[in-house]
Write a protein that holds these residues in place. Structure first.
Motif, PDB file in Angstrom:
ATOM      1  N   VAL A   1      13.854  29.752 -54.096  1.00  0.00           N
ATOM      2  CA  VAL A   1      14.918  30.721 -53.799  1.00  0.00           C
ATOM      3  C   VAL A   1      15.642  31.109 -55.090  1.00  0.00           C
ATOM      4  N   LEU A   2      15.929  30.118 -55.927  1.00  0.00           N
ATOM      5  CA  LEU A   2      16.578  30.411 -57.213  1.00  0.00           C
ATOM      6  C   LEU A   2      15.683  31.288 -58.081  1.00  0.00           C
ATOM      7  N   ARG A   3      14.391  30.951 -58.131  1.00  0.00           N
ATOM      8  CA  ARG A   3      13.443  31.740 -58.923  1.00  0.00           C
ATOM      9  C   ARG A   3      13.397  33.189 -58.435  1.00  0.00           C
ATOM     10  N   ASN A   4      13.350  33.350 -57.119  1.00  0.00           N
ATOM     11  CA  ASN A   4      13.291  34.698 -56.550  1.00  0.00           C
ATOM     12  C   ASN A   4      14.524  35.515 -56.900  1.00  0.00           C
TER      13      ASN A   4
ATOM     14  N   ASP B   1      28.646  35.752 -59.669  1.00  0.00           N
ATOM     15  CA  ASP B   1      27.527  36.548 -59.163  1.00  0.00           C
ATOM     16  C   ASP B   1      26.176  35.863 -59.321  1.00  0.00           C
ATOM     17  N   LYS B   2      26.173  34.681 -59.926  1.00  0.00           N
ATOM     18  CA  LYS B   2      24.907  33.995 -60.186  1.00  0.00           C
ATOM     19  C   LYS B   2      24.355  33.341 -58.914  1.00  0.00           C
ATOM     20  N   PRO B   3      23.031  33.161 -58.829  1.00  0.00           N
ATOM     21  CA  PRO B   3      22.432  32.506 -57.667  1.00  0.00           C
ATOM     22  C   PRO B   3      22.990  31.103 -57.449  1.00  0.00           C
ATOM     23  N   LEU B   4      23.224  30.785 -56.176  1.00  0.00           N
ATOM     24  CA  LEU B   4      23.790  29.490 -55.797  1.00  0.00           C
ATOM     25  C   LEU B   4      23.070  28.989 -54.544  1.00  0.00           C
ATOM     26  N   VAL B   5      22.476  27.796 -54.630  1.00  0.00           N
ATOM     27  CA  VAL B   5      21.813  27.201 -53.477  1.00  0.00           C
ATOM     28  C   VAL B   5      22.433  25.834 -53.194  1.00  0.00           C
ATOM     29  N   PHE B   6      22.980  25.677 -51.990  1.00  0.00           N
ATOM     30  CA  PHE B   6      23.381  24.359 -51.503  1.00  0.00           C
ATOM     31  C   PHE B   6      22.126  23.710 -50.929  1.00  0.00           C
TER      32      PHE B   6
ATOM     33  N   ASP C   1      26.200  37.343 -52.443  1.00  0.00           N
ATOM     34  CA  ASP C   1      24.948  37.725 -51.788  1.00  0.00           C
ATOM     35  C   ASP C   1      23.797  36.811 -52.187  1.00  0.00           C
ATOM     36  N   ASN C   2      23.999  36.042 -53.245  1.00  0.00           N
ATOM     37  CA  ASN C   2      22.939  35.186 -53.774  1.00  0.00           C
ATOM     38  C   ASN C   2      23.138  33.716 -53.412  1.00  0.00           C
ATOM     39  N   THR C   3      23.822  33.458 -52.299  1.00  0.00           N
ATOM     40  CA  THR C   3      24.078  32.089 -51.858  1.00  0.00           C
ATOM     41  C   THR C   3      23.225  31.756 -50.640  1.00  0.00           C
ATOM     42  N   TYR C   4      22.536  30.591 -50.697  1.00  0.00           N
ATOM     43  CA  TYR C   4      21.680  30.153 -49.592  1.00  0.00           C
ATOM     44  C   TYR C   4      21.782  28.634 -49.434  1.00  0.00           C
ATOM     45  N   TYR C   5      21.271  28.153 -48.298  1.00  0.00           N
ATOM     46  CA  TYR C   5      21.151  26.704 -48.078  1.00  0.00           C
ATOM     47  C   TYR C   5      19.689  26.363 -47.857  1.00  0.00           C
ATOM     48  N   VAL C   6      19.242  25.237 -48.429  1.00  0.00           N
ATOM     49  CA  VAL C   6      17.896  24.740 -48.197  1.00  0.00           C
ATOM     50  C   VAL C   6      17.979  23.291 -47.738  1.00  0.00           C
TER      51      VAL C   6
ATOM     52  N   LEU D   1      14.656  39.590 -56.926  1.00  0.00           N
ATOM     53  CA  LEU D   1      14.225  39.900 -55.564  1.00  0.00           C
ATOM     54  C   LEU D   1      15.434  40.023 -54.646  1.00  0.00           C
ATOM     55  N   THR D   2      15.299  40.821 -53.613  1.00  0.00           N
ATOM     56  CA  THR D   2      16.383  41.037 -52.660  1.00  0.00           C
ATOM     57  C   THR D   2      15.839  41.010 -51.235  1.00  0.00           C
ATOM     58  N   GLY D   3      16.760  40.996 -50.265  1.00  0.00           N
ATOM     59  CA  GLY D   3      16.381  41.070 -48.859  1.00  0.00           C
ATOM     60  C   GLY D   3      15.479  39.935 -48.424  1.00  0.00           C
ATOM     61  N   ASP D   4      14.527  40.247 -47.556  1.00  0.00           N
ATOM     62  CA  ASP D   4      13.628  39.233 -47.017  1.00  0.00           C
ATOM     63  C   ASP D   4      12.777  38.566 -48.089  1.00  0.00           C
ATOM     64  N   ASP D   5      12.534  39.260 -49.184  1.00  0.00           N
ATOM     65  CA  ASP D   5      11.688  38.703 -50.244  1.00  0.00           C
ATOM     66  C   ASP D   5      12.279  37.417 -50.819  1.00  0.00           C
ATOM     67  N   VAL D   6      13.598  37.293 -50.782  1.00  0.00           N
ATOM     68  CA  VAL D   6      14.251  36.098 -51.335  1.00  0.00           C
ATOM     69  C   VAL D   6      13.808  34.844 -50.583  1.00  0.00           C
ATOM     70  N   VAL D   7      13.639  34.966 -49.268  1.00  0.00           N
ATOM     71  CA  VAL D   7      13.350  33.797 -48.431  1.00  0.00           C
ATOM     72  C   VAL D   7      11.900  33.746 -47.934  1.00  0.00           C
TER      73      VAL D   7
END
Length: 401
Positions: free
Chosen positions: A250-253, A34-39, A61-66, A258-264
């Motif tokens: 993104v990780l900090r957010n 469940d921890k934040p994960l950014v590729f 839900d906490n996975t994103y790409y940058v 933070l959730t939704g649009d606030d994350v990005v």
């Protein structure tokens, strides 16, 4: 005896009340899954089709790409070259006077989305695009050179793979350039590379044809200085500071809840609660959960704006509570990541209250990163740069508990 028993009961009740209080007030344990994960930098995708690996992107839900706009970056590089030729004297650029602009192309990794996008952008601008980034699938093109339409031919394109199997290899580019200079002689009018590391490798060839325009990609510090010195003609900045900061932001957010649009958007397109906001433009693509920095061309007219040490002044020291992040780099020898991306990460992480533990691979075997991707309970979040773009599941599988 009754008095002693009563005292023991009172102590037990008090202890129970204290334990309950601690449990109530302590933060619940967050499972690794469940921890934040950014590729970052290497988007989870199929190396053949380029299709985004949405199974990895939807890990939680906490996975994103940058990263950056790869297709847009290829177009920027192509335009940089086309604009240069449009302002050039045909008699100077066409070294042997045969009426043809001949170029050689250093391809980073035929299975990498970024490399494919850059090859396509270059070939489209020069008219040599034949519907594929494959090294041998090309066609004759045409381009405006100083007001004169001239034929364009890709003399040879080659993937730069080192003897150790690593890709985007600068030493391989040096060797290839030496061979091209001997093989094609003054038929070479341009040298183009999918990244700065290979372009600088070409310049190291003892027989590099002096004065031939050469273009790279990444805006690495040594490449920027080479432009200033008149050795490199142009490069493309993928705004590494924006990428590095967005990865961390993104990780900090997410770590701040933070959730939704606030994350990005928080700290990226609008000020976060600490007063930070990235200066460069970063776009969010909801369908692929990707934050992409925009690209800009760099040449002799604007190179000083991209000199080393030019950090984003809108990212300042915050009072964010410290969190620990485990971060992987696919190859410790990668020129862009080691000389540009990692220094930026190390600069911005403390400002955002993030403590990085960086593990680096060898650029060949996924295990060189995966074997060091451990001790997850010690970290609050993860940032992953893979050896191969289709290895996302190898990492998420290790985080499934």
């Amino acid at each position: 005896m009754k008095k002693l028993a009563g005292s023991l009961i009172a102590v037990a009740v008090a202890a129970g009340a204290l334990t309950g209080c601690n449990e109530k007030n302590s933060a619940p344990k967050v499972l690794n899954k469940d921890k934040p994960l950014v590729f970052f930098n290497r988007q989870p995708s199929d190396p053949q089709t380029g299709a985004i690996d949405m199974a990895s992107m939807n890990w939680n839900d906490n996975t994103y790409y940058v990263g950056f706009d790869a297709a847009g970056g290829g177009a920027v590089q192509g335009k940089l070259i086309a604009d240069f030729l449009a302002k050039s004297d045909p008699a100077v650029v066409d070294r042997n006077g045969d009426g043809t602009i001949g170029y050689v192309l250093c391809i980073g990794d035929v299975g990498h989305n970024d490399s494919k996008a850059r090859t396509e952008g270059i070939r489209r601008a020069l008219g040599t695009w034949a519907g594929s980034p494959d090294p041998v699938k090309i066609q004759e093109g045409k381009i405006n050179v100083g007001g004169t339409e001239m034929k364009v031919v890709e003399l040879e394109g080659k993937a730069m793979t080192g003897t150790d199997g690593s890709t985007w290899n600068a030493n391989a580019a040096t060797e290839a350039m030496g061979g091209w200079a001997t093989k094609f002689g003054d038929a070479i009018d341009l040298v183009i590379s999918n990244n700065d590391g290979m372009a600088m490798g070409c310049l190291q060839a003892s027989n590099f044809p002096a004065g031939v325009p050469i273009f790279g990609y990444d805006a690495n510090a040594d490449a920027i200085e080479a432009i200033g010195a008149g050795k490199l003609t142009g490069t493309v900045s993928q705004n590494v500071d924006a990428q590095a900061t967005a990865t961390l932001q993104v990780l900090r957010n997410l770590l701040d809840g933070l959730t939704g649009d606030d994350v990005v958007t928080s700290g990226i397109t609008k000020n976060d609660k600490y007063g930070n906001k990235i200066s460069a433009a970063v776009d969010y693509i909801p369908s692929t959960k990707a934050l992409l920095a925009q690209n800009t061309g760099v040449n002799k007219d604007n190179w000083q704006l991209y000199k080393a040490g030019m950090r984003d002044e809108q990212i300042r020291q915050s009072n964010a509570p410290e969190k620990k992040v485990l971060l992987t780099i696919y190859n410790s020898a990668d020129n862009f990541l080691s000389s540009s991306y990692l220094p930026a990460l190390n600069y911005y992480a403390p400002l955002l209250g993030l403590k990085l533990t960086v593990v680096q691979g060898d650029g060949q075997n996924e295990s060189s990163c995966l074997d060091k991707f451990t001790n997850f309970g010690n970290y609050d979040a993860f940032a992953i740069n893979m050896v191969k773009t289709n290895s996302g599941r190898d990492y998420t599988d290790k985080l499934k508990y």
